[in-house]
Design a protein around this motif. Structure first.
Motif, short mmCIF file in Angstrom:
data_model
loop_
_atom_site.label_atom_id
_atom_site.label_comp_id
_atom_site.label_asym_id
_atom_site.label_seq_id
_atom_site.Cartn_x
_atom_site.Cartn_y
_atom_site.Cartn_z
N ARG A 48 0.85 -1.19 0.00
CA ARG A 48 0.00 0.00 0.00
C ARG A 48 0.89 1.24 0.00
O ARG A 48 1.94 1.23 0.63
CB ARG A 48 -0.90 0.00 1.23
N SER A 54 -2.14 -4.57 1.01
CA SER A 54 -3.55 -4.67 0.63
C SER A 54 -3.80 -6.08 0.11
O SER A 54 -3.04 -6.60 -0.70
CB SER A 54 -3.84 -3.64 -0.46
N THR A 90 -13.50 -12.12 4.12
CA THR A 90 -12.59 -11.74 5.20
C THR A 90 -13.41 -11.40 6.44
O THR A 90 -14.63 -11.19 6.36
CB THR A 90 -11.74 -10.51 4.83
N GLY A 92 -12.84 -8.94 10.24
CA GLY A 92 -11.99 -7.99 10.94
C GLY A 92 -11.39 -8.62 12.18
O GLY A 92 -11.82 -9.68 12.63
N THR A 115 -8.53 -8.80 7.88
CA THR A 115 -8.09 -7.48 7.44
C THR A 115 -8.51 -6.43 8.47
O THR A 115 -9.44 -6.66 9.25
CB THR A 115 -8.67 -7.13 6.06
N ALA A 116 -7.82 -5.30 8.43
CA ALA A 116 -8.04 -4.25 9.43
C ALA A 116 -9.50 -3.82 9.51
O ALA A 116 -10.04 -3.61 10.59
CB ALA A 116 -7.15 -3.05 9.13
N ASP A 117 -10.15 -3.71 8.36
CA ASP A 117 -11.53 -3.25 8.35
C ASP A 117 -12.53 -4.35 8.00
O ASP A 117 -13.71 -4.08 7.85
CB ASP A 117 -11.69 -2.08 7.37
N GLU A 119 -12.75 -5.80 5.25
CA GLU A 119 -13.08 -5.73 3.82
C GLU A 119 -12.07 -6.54 3.02
O GLU A 119 -10.91 -6.65 3.40
CB GLU A 119 -13.07 -4.27 3.34
N ASP A 121 -10.42 -5.97 0.38
CA ASP A 121 -9.23 -5.28 -0.14
C ASP A 121 -8.54 -4.47 0.95
O ASP A 121 -7.74 -3.58 0.68
CB ASP A 121 -9.58 -4.39 -1.33
N GLY A 122 -8.84 -4.79 2.20
CA GLY A 122 -8.29 -4.04 3.33
C GLY A 122 -6.85 -4.40 3.65
O GLY A 122 -6.25 -5.27 3.02
N ALA A 123 -6.31 -3.71 4.64
CA ALA A 123 -4.94 -3.97 5.09
C ALA A 123 -4.89 -5.32 5.79
O ALA A 123 -5.65 -5.60 6.71
CB ALA A 123 -4.48 -2.86 6.03
#
Length: 163
Positions: A48, A54, A90, A92, A115-117, A119, A121-123
């Motif tokens: 990212r 990502s 995914t 969180g 993933t962080a959020d 989602e 495509d999140g981190a």
């Protein structure tokens, strides 16, 4: 801690060394890395601009068998982007273990990116496997058995202690 209250991070996975490759890496690179790290899945990620990675997809042993070997593709020239599961489901980090277990059971997969959020495509923060969740369920069941034995037989009772 109760099974329903165990969060994916930090209760189920912690201090995880992520196994990641970019979408343009070859399937052969992926297979070698998976063998070296002794994992059945890796995350396909892109760096990212503001740091971190990502999530672009996931590549598993099942993908290797069905989408590469059975399809007669050359692992050295096939790119992960061609055979990965793009935009996987995914959760969180605050999701509970039972949510991951339910999702994995309903959709018949054994690995779920975190993933962080939450989602697709999140981190990327981690990946939870059915084996990780099995360990949580087992620990929960062992705790429940201990609690019930203590209730039934008194707190000094232990199933492993000699009579």
């Amino acid at each position: 801690m109760d099974m329903p209250n165990r969060k994916l991070i930090p209760d189920v996975i912690k201090d995880q060394q992520l196994v990641c490759l970019p979408p343009d890496a070859s399937v052969q690179d992926a297979a070698l890395l998976m063998a070296e790290r002794r994992v059945a899945a890796l995350l396909v990620t892109q760096d990212r601009p503001k740091g971190g990675r990502s999530l672009k997809g996931i590549f598993t042993e099942r993908d290797l068998a069905a989408r590469v070997v059975a399809a007669g593709r050359d692992p050295a020239t096939t790119r992960l982007a061609e055979v990965m599961t793009a935009s996987p489901d995914t959760l969180g980090p605050d999701a509970h273990a039972y949510e991951a277990l339910d999702l994995m059971e309903r959709h018949h997969y054994r690995h779920l990116p975190v993933t962080a959020d939450g989602e697709s495509d999140g981190a990327v923060m981690g990946i939870v496997s059915i084996r990780d969740l099995f360990a949580v369920v087992r620990a929960h069941l062992e705790d429940e058995i201990r609690d019930r034995e203590a209730f039934i037989f008194g707190s000094n009772y232990s199933a492993s202690a000699p009579p």
